[in-house]
Design an enzyme around this catalytic site. Structure first.
Site, PDB file in Angstrom:
ATOM      1  CG  MET A 295      -8.277   7.289   3.180  1.00 27.19           C
ATOM      2  SD  MET A 295      -7.180   7.381   4.588  1.00 27.19           S
ATOM      3  CE  MET A 295      -6.411   5.869   4.411  1.00 27.19           C
TER       4      MET A 295
ATOM      5  CG  ASP B  18      -5.119   2.362   0.962  1.00 27.65           C
ATOM      6  OD1 ASP B  18      -6.191   1.576   0.882  1.00 27.65           O
ATOM      7  OD2 ASP B  18      -3.985   2.210   1.613  1.00 27.65           O
TER       8      ASP B  18
ATOM      9  CG  MET C  53     -11.788  -2.537   4.938  1.00 29.35           C
ATOM     10  SD  MET C  53     -10.125  -2.232   4.103  1.00 29.35           S
ATOM     11  CE  MET C  53      -9.386  -1.480   5.431  1.00 29.35           C
TER      12      MET C  53
ATOM     13  CG  HIS D 270      -9.336   0.230  -0.464  1.00 23.74           C
ATOM     14  ND1 HIS D 270      -8.723   0.178   0.759  1.00 23.74           N
ATOM     15  CD2 HIS D 270     -10.711   0.615  -0.080  1.00 23.74           C
ATOM     16  CE1 HIS D 270      -9.552  -0.057   1.711  1.00 23.74           C
ATOM     17  NE2 HIS D 270     -10.758   0.217   1.110  1.00 23.74           N
TER      18      HIS D 270
ATOM     19  CG  HIS E 151      -3.873  -1.427  -1.646  1.00 30.58           C
ATOM     20  ND1 HIS E 151      -5.162  -2.056  -2.113  1.00 30.58           N
ATOM     21  CD2 HIS E 151      -4.416  -0.623  -0.530  1.00 30.58           C
ATOM     22  CE1 HIS E 151      -5.973  -1.938  -1.308  1.00 30.58           C
ATOM     23  NE2 HIS E 151      -5.771  -0.786  -0.460  1.00 30.58           N
TER      24      HIS E 151
ATOM     25  CB  SER F  35      -0.914  -0.021   1.203  1.00 33.64           C
ATOM     26  OG  SER F  35      -1.473   1.391   1.211  1.00 33.64           O
TER      27      SER F  35
ATOM     28  CG  MET G 170     -11.221   3.244   2.501  1.00 30.40           C
ATOM     29  SD  MET G 170      -9.697   3.257   3.375  1.00 30.40           S
ATOM     30  CE  MET G 170      -8.326   3.556   1.922  1.00 30.40           C
TER      31      MET G 170
ATOM     32  CG  ASP H  18      -6.401  -2.814   2.946  1.00 34.04           C
ATOM     33  OD1 ASP H  18      -5.181  -2.424   3.662  1.00 34.04           O
ATOM     34  OD2 ASP H  18      -7.080  -1.980   2.320  1.00 34.04           O
TER      35      ASP H  18
HETATM   36  C1  DX5 Z   1      -6.326   1.391   5.758  1.00 37.81           C
HETATM   37  C2  DX5 Z   1      -5.818   1.136   4.268  1.00 37.81           C
HETATM   38  C3  DX5 Z   1      -4.642   0.205   4.334  1.00 37.81           C
HETATM   39  C4  DX5 Z   1      -3.476   0.485   5.015  1.00 37.81           C
HETATM   40  C5  DX5 Z   1      -2.731  -0.557   5.462  1.00 37.81           C
HETATM   41  O1  DX5 Z   1      -7.351   2.601   6.108  1.00 37.81           O
HETATM   42  O2  DX5 Z   1      -6.965   0.696   3.794  1.00 37.81           O
HETATM   43  O3  DX5 Z   1      -4.536  -0.208   2.949  1.00 37.81           O
HETATM   44  O4  DX5 Z   1      -2.714   1.287   4.161  1.00 37.81           O
HETATM   45  O5  DX5 Z   1      -1.634  -0.254   6.004  1.00 37.81           O
HETATM   46  P1  DX5 Z   1      -0.965  -1.215   7.012  1.00 37.81           P
HETATM   47  O6  DX5 Z   1      -0.588  -2.319   6.503  1.00 37.81           O
HETATM   48  O7  DX5 Z   1       0.219  -0.529   7.449  1.00 37.81           O
HETATM   49  O8  DX5 Z   1      -2.004  -1.809   8.084  1.00 37.81           O
HETATM   50 ZN    ZN Z   2      -6.557  -0.245   1.342  1.00 37.77          ZN
END
Ligand code: DX5
Ligand code: ZN
Length: 232
Positions: free
Chosen positions: A46, A44, A150, A76, A42, A17, A78, A185
């Site tokens: 947000m 992320d 998750m 991904h 990956h 990620s 969110m 994840d």
């Molecule tokens: C959390 C994200 C993850 C995160 C995972 O909100 O969706 O993808 O980056 O990070 P680690 O591996 O550090 O838990």
């Molecule tokens: Zn993620």
């Protein structure tokens, strides 16, 4: 470019990620992770609304695509309104686009959005948070190429793995077709990766346990996240 949706995987796939990467040197980190053996990257996203944090937008995805033309980009979302972002990410090099079951109004809504992602040439994924009842997602998983469980409450990297989600993984695994992927994840390290693989997961996201470690170790860590070698 790798096709993650083949019926017979010979080993679990690893998706670092980039949330845990060095944003000031993102292109270099993406390239080095791929050279170290990552299968996908990956990404992320947000929105500060669905989760209490902001991360990155489509332009950053485009920058990763420019730095790594052959990397499979697993986006991904969110976000509260995923549909709004499908085209911007597809236009910026996304290969898979996943969104949360928690923001779907109905089964029909989830299916319609899955098709919209397909129509943009991407693979759709559906994501479920740790507290969410699996029963709201099971009726729609057939419409998706990947199901993402998750294993932390989303919003931040570096959180502790929630082992209770492993039961959810087992239930989903029984219902997937061979070419569908089961992704996990949050809080993945070599120990939790083993537990997840044992529960049927075949695509593992890892942020801090890759990018948070010294660069020369990335290859070894990525390999250890795959679990013991199987006879393929
Ligand atoms: C959390 C994200 C993850 C995160 C995972 O909100 O969706 O993808 O980056 O990070 P680690 O591996 O550090 O838990
Ligand atoms: Zn993620």
């Amino acid at each position: 470019m790798l096709d993650p949706f083949t019926a017979h995987l010979t080993r679990p796939l690893i998706a670092p990620s980039i949330l845990a990467a060095d944003f000031a040197n993102l292109g270099r980190d993406c390239q080095d992770a791929m050279k170290a053996g990552a299968d996908l990257l990956h990404v992320d996203i947000m929105d500060g609304h669905f989760v209490p944090n902001l991360s990155m937008g489509p332009a950053i995805c485009g920058a990763c695509r420019a730095a790594c033309p052959d990397a499979y980009l697993d986006v991904h979302l969110m976000v509260s309104d995923p549909q709004f972002f499908f085209r911007p990410f597809a236009d910026n090099g996304a290969n898979a686009i996943s969104f949360h079951i928690e923001v779907m109004e109905s089964e029909r809504h989830a299916r319609t959005l899955a098709q919209e992602v397909r129509d943009l040439g991407c693979s759709p994924g559906i994501v479920i948070n740790p507290p969410t009842d699996i029963r709201i997602m099971l009726p729609v998983i057939d419409a998706f190429d990947l199901v993402l469980v998750m294993s932390v409450n989303p919003g931040f990297g570096g959180q502790a793995f929630i082992p209770e989600v492993l039961d959810k993984c087992r239930l989903i695994r029984e219902r997937l077709r061979p070419e569908q992927r089961l992704e996990i994840d949050g809080g993945i390290n070599p120990q939790t990766a083993l537990e997840a693989i044992d529960a049927g997961v075949d695509l593992l996201v890892a942020g801090s346990s890759v990018f948070g470690k010294p660069r020369p170790q990335w290859g070894e860590i990525i390999e250890s996240l795959r679990g013991p070698k199987t006879h393929a």
